[in-house]
Design a protein around this motif. Structure first.
Motif, PDB file in Angstrom:
ATOM      1  N   GLY A 163       1.350   4.931   0.147  1.00 64.58           N
ATOM      2  CA  GLY A 163       0.716   4.135   1.533  1.00 64.58           C
ATOM      3  C   GLY A 163      -0.047   3.397   0.220  1.00 64.58           C
ATOM      4  N   CYS A 164      -0.314   3.203  -0.977  1.00 61.41           N
ATOM      5  CA  CYS A 164      -0.741   2.026  -1.908  1.00 61.41           C
ATOM      6  C   CYS A 164      -0.288   2.542  -2.980  1.00 61.41           C
ATOM      7  CB  CYS A 164      -2.280   1.981  -1.800  1.00 61.41           C
ATOM      8  SG  CYS A 164      -2.921   3.601  -2.229  1.00 61.41           S
ATOM      9  N   VAL A 223      -2.227   2.310  -7.090  1.00 59.29           N
ATOM     10  CA  VAL A 223      -3.864   3.245  -7.750  1.00 59.29           C
ATOM     11  C   VAL A 223      -3.088   2.871  -8.914  1.00 59.29           C
ATOM     12  CG1 VAL A 223      -6.345   3.781  -7.674  1.00 59.29           C
ATOM     13  CG2 VAL A 223      -4.728   3.396  -5.923  1.00 59.29           C
ATOM     14  N   LYS A 277       2.814  -2.950  -0.921  1.00 56.98           N
ATOM     15  CA  LYS A 277       1.717  -2.073  -0.941  1.00 56.98           C
ATOM     16  C   LYS A 277       0.539  -2.819  -1.063  1.00 56.98           C
ATOM     17  CE  LYS A 277       5.138   0.836   0.010  1.00 56.98           C
ATOM     18  NZ  LYS A 277       5.099   1.684   1.456  1.00 56.98           N
ATOM     19  N   PRO A 278      -0.560  -2.039  -0.649  1.00 53.65           N
ATOM     20  CA  PRO A 278      -1.910  -2.062  -0.939  1.00 53.65           C
ATOM     21  C   PRO A 278      -1.529  -1.730  -3.026  1.00 53.65           C
ATOM     22  CG  PRO A 278      -2.175  -1.836   0.664  1.00 53.65           C
ATOM     23  CD  PRO A 278      -0.241  -1.207   0.715  1.00 53.65           C
ATOM     24  N   GLY A 279      -2.588  -2.227  -3.168  1.00 52.57           N
ATOM     25  CA  GLY A 279      -2.756  -2.030  -4.912  1.00 52.57           C
ATOM     26  C   GLY A 279      -5.095  -2.563  -5.292  1.00 52.57           C
ATOM     27  N   ALA A 300       3.213  -2.726  -6.998  1.00 56.20           N
ATOM     28  CA  ALA A 300       2.376  -3.126  -5.676  1.00 56.20           C
ATOM     29  C   ALA A 300       3.107  -4.410  -4.811  1.00 56.20           C
ATOM     30  CB  ALA A 300       0.641  -3.148  -6.190  1.00 56.20           C
TER      31      ALA A 300
END
Length: 86
Positions: free
Chosen positions: A9-10, A12, A32-34, A27
């Motif tokens: 989903g992300c 990190v 993707k959100p990062g 990302a």
């Protein structure tokens, strides 16, 4: 591994050391959100990292600027704890 990354989903990365740039690139590549909270610059290991003005990435502030320059959608935030928190 590809299925795992594509299904994430992300991305990190907290204190990712040498992987800060790669984490952000991942990302962005996966759309993707990062979130990357870099700590160490490792300037000697990355002599080709340069800021948009051509200066080498040599400080933590430089590293944050270099990461943000990767894509205009990226934003800086400060996390509510002591130490490297942006």
């Amino acid at each position: 591994v590809a299925r795992l990354l594509l299904g994430a989903g992300c991305v990190v990365a907290l204190h990712p050391d040498q992987a800060a740039g790669v984490a952000m690139d991942l990302a962005l590549a996966l759309n993707k959100p990062g979130a990357v909270v870099p700590c160490c610059v490792h300037q000697a290991e990355f002599p080709n990292r340069h800021l948009p003005n051509g200066a080498p990435v040599s400080t933590h502030d430089d590293l944050v600027e270099w990461l943000l320059a990767k894509d205009p959608r990226l934003q800086e935030a400060t996390l509510p704890f002591e130490g490297r928190n942006r």
